[in-house]
Design a protein around this motif. Structure first.
Motif, mmCIF file in Angstrom:
data_model
loop_
_atom_site.group_PDB
_atom_site.id
_atom_site.type_symbol
_atom_site.label_atom_id
_atom_site.label_comp_id
_atom_site.label_asym_id
_atom_site.label_seq_id
_atom_site.Cartn_x
_atom_site.Cartn_y
_atom_site.Cartn_z
ATOM 1 N N ARG A 1 6.631 16.233 12.908
ATOM 2 C CA ARG A 1 7.252 16.907 14.053
ATOM 3 C C ARG A 1 7.775 15.884 15.053
ATOM 4 O O ARG A 1 8.870 16.036 15.600
ATOM 5 C CB ARG A 1 6.248 17.847 14.721
ATOM 6 C CG ARG A 1 6.892 18.723 15.775
ATOM 7 C CD ARG A 1 5.901 19.603 16.447
ATOM 8 N NE ARG A 1 5.133 18.770 17.369
ATOM 9 C CZ ARG A 1 4.076 19.176 18.036
ATOM 10 N NH1 ARG A 1 3.615 20.390 17.867
ATOM 11 N NH2 ARG A 1 3.453 18.372 18.857
ATOM 12 N N ARG B 1 11.071 23.225 12.830
ATOM 13 C CA ARG B 1 10.049 24.055 12.202
ATOM 14 C C ARG B 1 9.373 23.298 11.074
ATOM 15 O O ARG B 1 9.921 22.355 10.522
ATOM 16 C CB ARG B 1 10.648 25.353 11.673
ATOM 17 C CG ARG B 1 11.671 25.158 10.599
ATOM 18 C CD ARG B 1 12.302 26.493 10.202
ATOM 19 N NE ARG B 1 13.458 26.284 9.364
ATOM 20 C CZ ARG B 1 13.419 26.083 8.065
ATOM 21 N NH1 ARG B 1 12.263 26.079 7.430
ATOM 22 N NH2 ARG B 1 14.524 25.897 7.372
ATOM 23 N N HIS C 1 6.557 26.374 21.421
ATOM 24 C CA HIS C 1 6.104 27.023 20.196
ATOM 25 C C HIS C 1 6.500 28.488 20.229
ATOM 26 O O HIS C 1 6.338 29.165 21.240
ATOM 27 C CB HIS C 1 4.586 26.888 20.050
ATOM 28 C CG HIS C 1 4.073 27.429 18.775
ATOM 29 N ND1 HIS C 1 3.458 28.641 18.695
ATOM 30 C CD2 HIS C 1 4.108 26.918 17.518
ATOM 31 C CE1 HIS C 1 3.113 28.859 17.437
ATOM 32 N NE2 HIS C 1 3.493 27.832 16.706
ATOM 33 N N SER D 1 2.539 29.919 11.025
ATOM 34 C CA SER D 1 3.889 29.354 11.128
ATOM 35 C C SER D 1 3.964 28.359 12.280
ATOM 36 O O SER D 1 3.261 28.492 13.280
ATOM 37 C CB SER D 1 4.929 30.453 11.333
ATOM 38 O OG SER D 1 4.813 30.994 12.629
ATOM 39 N N GLU D 2 4.786 27.370 12.100
ATOM 40 C CA GLU D 2 5.028 26.408 13.159
ATOM 41 C C GLU D 2 6.528 26.320 13.370
ATOM 42 O O GLU D 2 7.228 25.600 12.666
ATOM 43 C CB GLU D 2 4.444 25.038 12.806
ATOM 44 C CG GLU D 2 2.927 25.032 12.830
ATOM 45 C CD GLU D 2 2.378 23.620 12.774
ATOM 46 O OE1 GLU D 2 2.727 22.806 13.641
ATOM 47 O OE2 GLU D 2 1.599 23.364 11.849
ATOM 48 N N ILE D 3 7.001 27.116 14.326
ATOM 49 C CA ILE D 3 8.407 27.123 14.700
ATOM 50 C C ILE D 3 8.473 26.770 16.176
ATOM 51 O O ILE D 3 7.775 27.372 16.993
ATOM 52 C CB ILE D 3 9.056 28.499 14.456
ATOM 53 C CG1 ILE D 3 8.964 28.864 12.973
ATOM 54 C CG2 ILE D 3 10.501 28.507 14.941
ATOM 55 C CD1 ILE D 3 9.409 30.287 12.658
ATOM 56 N N TYR D 4 9.295 25.792 16.491
ATOM 57 C CA TYR D 4 9.456 25.355 17.876
ATOM 58 C C TYR D 4 10.925 25.483 18.261
ATOM 59 O O TYR D 4 11.805 25.062 17.514
ATOM 60 C CB TYR D 4 9.024 23.894 18.042
ATOM 61 C CG TYR D 4 7.566 23.688 17.754
ATOM 62 C CD1 TYR D 4 6.633 23.716 18.781
ATOM 63 C CD2 TYR D 4 7.117 23.470 16.458
ATOM 64 C CE1 TYR D 4 5.286 23.539 18.508
ATOM 65 C CE2 TYR D 4 5.769 23.284 16.184
ATOM 66 C CZ TYR D 4 4.862 23.324 17.211
ATOM 67 O OH TYR D 4 3.533 23.147 16.953
ATOM 68 N N THR E 1 16.190 24.169 17.092
ATOM 69 C CA THR E 1 14.932 24.582 16.475
ATOM 70 C C THR E 1 14.375 23.450 15.624
ATOM 71 O O THR E 1 15.128 22.736 14.954
ATOM 72 C CB THR E 1 15.156 25.814 15.573
ATOM 73 O OG1 THR E 1 15.703 26.869 16.357
ATOM 74 C CG2 THR E 1 13.869 26.285 14.928
ATOM 75 N N TRP F 1 9.832 18.761 8.170
ATOM 76 C CA TRP F 1 10.159 19.312 9.480
ATOM 77 C C TRP F 1 11.677 19.353 9.644
ATOM 78 O O TRP F 1 12.285 18.433 10.184
ATOM 79 C CB TRP F 1 9.510 18.479 10.583
ATOM 80 C CG TRP F 1 8.031 18.634 10.609
ATOM 81 C CD1 TRP F 1 7.113 17.957 9.867
ATOM 82 C CD2 TRP F 1 7.299 19.546 11.416
ATOM 83 N NE1 TRP F 1 5.846 18.382 10.159
ATOM 84 C CE2 TRP F 1 5.934 19.370 11.118
ATOM 85 C CE3 TRP F 1 7.656 20.508 12.371
ATOM 86 C CZ2 TRP F 1 4.932 20.105 11.727
ATOM 87 C CZ3 TRP F 1 6.656 21.236 12.987
ATOM 88 C CH2 TRP F 1 5.311 21.040 12.662
#
Length: 95
Positions: free
Chosen positions: A65, A31, A8, A15-18, A29, A41
């Motif tokens: 995700r 997200r 993460h 925000s959800e960015i991986y 990436t 996603w």
């Protein structure tokens, strides 16, 4: 091939960015993107094809995700099966 790990990335509130890592190399990436009443996603693999101005790789979009990670993993494995797409043969983005 090393296993793919999601990390993460802290960012703006909510925000959800991986970032996706293979060993110590960042390879993509995943997200979260909220559009109207839907959540998507998007994912992309980075550092695979040099076009002169930018580096691009496969990408896609999933409804969760987990589904995004499975799509990412499948695309990544297919790319590594091609002889010129092996770790070390192309620039990864580190960070």
């Amino acid at each position: 091939m090393s296993s793919l790990i999601l990390r993460h990335e802290p960012g703006a509130a909510g925000s959800e960015i991986y970032r996706v890592w293979s060993g110590d190399e960042r390879v993509g990436t995943i997200r979260r993107e909220d559009v109207h009443a839907a959540t998507y996603w998007p994912w992309h693999i980075t550092g695979l094809i040099e076009t002169g101005e930018r580096t691009i790789g496969p990408s896609g979009r999933a409804s969760s995700r987990e589904e995004a990670m499975e799509q990412f993993r499948s695309a990544f494995v297919r790319l590594l099966a091609v002889p010129h797409h092996r770790p070390g043969d192309y620039p990864y983005r580190k960070g």
